[in-house]
Design a protein around this motif. Structure first.
Motif, mmCIF file in Angstrom:
data_model
loop_
_atom_site.group_PDB
_atom_site.id
_atom_site.type_symbol
_atom_site.label_atom_id
_atom_site.label_comp_id
_atom_site.label_asym_id
_atom_site.label_seq_id
_atom_site.Cartn_x
_atom_site.Cartn_y
_atom_site.Cartn_z
ATOM 1 N N ASP A 162 0.800 -1.230 0.000
ATOM 2 C CA ASP A 162 0.000 0.000 0.000
ATOM 3 C C ASP A 162 0.829 1.274 0.000
ATOM 4 N N ARG A 164 2.487 2.315 -2.454
ATOM 5 C CA ARG A 164 2.386 2.900 -3.805
ATOM 6 C C ARG A 164 0.964 3.411 -4.044
ATOM 7 N N LYS A 165 0.838 4.631 -4.470
ATOM 8 C CA LYS A 165 -0.476 5.200 -4.747
ATOM 9 C C LYS A 165 -1.176 4.439 -5.862
ATOM 10 N N SER A 166 -0.394 3.917 -6.812
ATOM 11 C CA SER A 166 -0.967 3.219 -7.973
ATOM 12 C C SER A 166 -1.636 1.904 -7.597
ATOM 13 N N THR A 167 -1.341 1.362 -6.421
ATOM 14 C CA THR A 167 -1.964 0.103 -6.017
ATOM 15 C C THR A 167 -3.472 0.243 -5.918
ATOM 16 N N GLY A 168 -3.924 1.354 -5.343
ATOM 17 C CA GLY A 168 -5.359 1.621 -5.275
ATOM 18 C C GLY A 168 -6.046 0.916 -4.121
ATOM 19 N N LYS A 171 -7.555 -2.802 -4.767
ATOM 20 C CA LYS A 171 -6.584 -3.894 -4.787
ATOM 21 C C LYS A 171 -6.062 -4.197 -3.385
ATOM 22 N N ASP A 198 4.830 6.827 -1.754
ATOM 23 C CA ASP A 198 4.117 7.976 -2.318
ATOM 24 C C ASP A 198 3.399 8.723 -1.197
ATOM 25 N N ALA A 201 -0.306 7.930 -0.735
ATOM 26 C CA ALA A 201 -0.698 6.519 -0.722
ATOM 27 C C ALA A 201 -1.541 6.124 0.489
ATOM 28 N N ASN A 204 -5.377 5.668 0.209
ATOM 29 C CA ASN A 204 -5.924 4.408 -0.300
ATOM 30 C C ASN A 204 -6.024 3.360 0.810
#
Length: 448
Positions: A162, A164-168, A171, A198, A201, A204
């Motif tokens: 978690d 990484r912001k891109s993980t969302g 997910k 991030d 992050a 999320n």
């Protein structure tokens, strides 16, 4: 292999790689998951964060659940009010170093300072001394593995990715639900202000938890702090012998075989696959060591470097009914091996170039009867790392396990043991002559 390469190999293996591998694969001396059918634990690293940690505490408070926060000392120092709130609301607070740096890249004293500073800071704010420690990125070194400053090291059994912001959020929630089972320790983050993370992050993470927590509660799971899992684990381990030790021993003995192959160690008794001693010819680098009859071993001299057969030592320890019986087995093994070792060395063509036989061992009591002199290791990194490694080894192979380390610890100090080749000849030369004569007689018999 050069001496420098050897030292680098020792350093990386014993200080960094081996402790991390053992802890990750086998959970030795660390808590990776609890022994519970319904209790799970949320743990948060890298905080506190002035934006996201209060939001997370609000969420946990709404559901009435407790978590564990492994805080970075510098962040805690900047936001003592958040640390105090964590404590007052019943959450557990652990240490994540004062700065978020890898323990592989710090000296032992630096790691100790990071831990001490953060511990003292938390205690000043909350009045409670931390019990738990999680090294950044879960990267451990020999110092963490062997000393720990009386802190329980806590890793994890599920990592949501978690940071990484891109993980969302979706997910993160899906991953957590997929791994939902009793005893799971979830690794999450309430701050993105560290290297590789991030900044936004944690938003999320909070969104994922807003859905995950009710789902887990509906399935009958209970959220507990790490200390509750650790205490329950300790009680269960007392009732049932844990398989970790067996797996750890297997891994260590595999490493032992790899070490022998990498450095081409030769058996002191070539015809015996379980020779008690192994050796290699190398150059000595270090302080001068006094030997018998006024001789001295100096840097640059050629030596026989001894290595004890730890696999055989483990067998001795496993079968011994007491430490006294183990000591007797070791003495008998030395009595059997030393004449054979002398024969192997004194019959070598290059024997005249060898100055002494040298070893480093914590099992050094009584070696004087075999002609060895005993010397302290010079202060420095090598002595420190050797002491920690050999204590770890003793905790594995000794019949009393790690409990032995608390008994007369002043005697468990690694020493250098050495015997000059002149002394070896004086003590065992007659045996070598007999061995040579026997070999000649056998050769004559074959020729006849």
């Amino acid at each position: 292999m050069s001496t420098l390469m050897l030292y680098l190999f020792y350093f990386f293996t014993f200080y960094a790689f081996l402790p991390g591998l053992i802890s990750r694969l086998f959970g030795y001396r660390v808590l990776k998951r609890g022994m519970s059918e319904r209790d799970i634990s949320l743990t948060f690293d890298d905080g506190p964060d002035p934006v996201y940690t209060p939001r997370l505490l609000d969420l946990l408070g709404r559901h009435g659940i407790k978590a564990t926060f492994f805080v970075v000392g510098k962040h805690a120092e900047a936001h003592p009010d958040i640390i105090l709130r964590m404590h007052q609301e019943g959450h557990s607070i652990g240490i994540h170093n004062y700065l978020h740096r890898s323990n592989w890249l710090m000296r032992p004293k630096s790691v100790a300072k990071q831990i001490r500073m953060t511990s003292e800071l938390i205690e000043r704010i909350t009045g409670t001394k931390p019990r738990f420690y999680r090294p950044p990125w879960g990267i451990m070194n020999l110092f963490d593995f062997a000393s720990r400053h009386q802190l329980q090291i806590v890793l994890w059994s599920m990592m949501a990715g978690d940071w990484r912001k891109s993980t969302g959020a979706a997910k993160i929630e899906s991953r957590m639900l997929k791994r939902l089972s009793g005893g799971t320790i979830y690794l999450l983050h309430d701050c993105g202000n560290t290297f590789g993370a991030d900044l936004e992050a944690p938003a999320n993470t909070i969104e994922a938890l807003e859905r995950f927590i009710p789902a887990a509660l509906d399935r009958g799971y209970r959220f507990v702090r790490v200390d509750e899992l650790a205490d329950a684990y300790a009680k269960a381990a007392q009732r049932k012998a844990h398989p970790v030790r067996k797996a750890l021993v297997a891994a260590f003995l595999f490493w032992e075989r790899c070490f022998h192959a990498a450095f081409r160690l030769q058996a002191a008794i070539p015809e015996d696959p379980k020779s008690f001693l192994f050796y290699r010819i190398t150059s000595y680098h270090g302080e001068t060591i006094p030997l018998s009859e006024g001789e001295a071993l100096r840097s640059g001299d050629t030596v026989v470097e001894l290595h004890m057969n730890n696999e055989l030592l483990y067998e001795f320890g496993r079968n011994a009914r007491s430490p006294v019986q183990l000591a007797i087995q070791l003495i008998r093994a030395m009595e059997k091996t030393m004449p054979k070792l002398a024969a192997s060395l004194l019959l070598r063509k290059d024997v005249s170039s060898i100055k002494a036989v040298l070893g480093t061992s914590m099992v050094n009591r009584g070696v004087e009867q075999f002609g060895f002199t005993i010397a302290d290791l010079p202060r420095g990194w090598f002595a420190f790392a050797t002491r920690l490694y050999l204590k770890f080894l003793l905790s594995v192979i000794h019949p009393q396990g790690k409990d032995r380390l608390g008994q007369r610890a002043e005697m468990l100090v690694p020493k250098r043991i050495a015997i000059s080749m002149k002394e070896m000849t004086k003590r065992y030369g007659e045996t070598v002559t007999q061995v040579a004569a026997g070999a000649a007689d056998r050769a004559d018999g074959r020729l006849a």
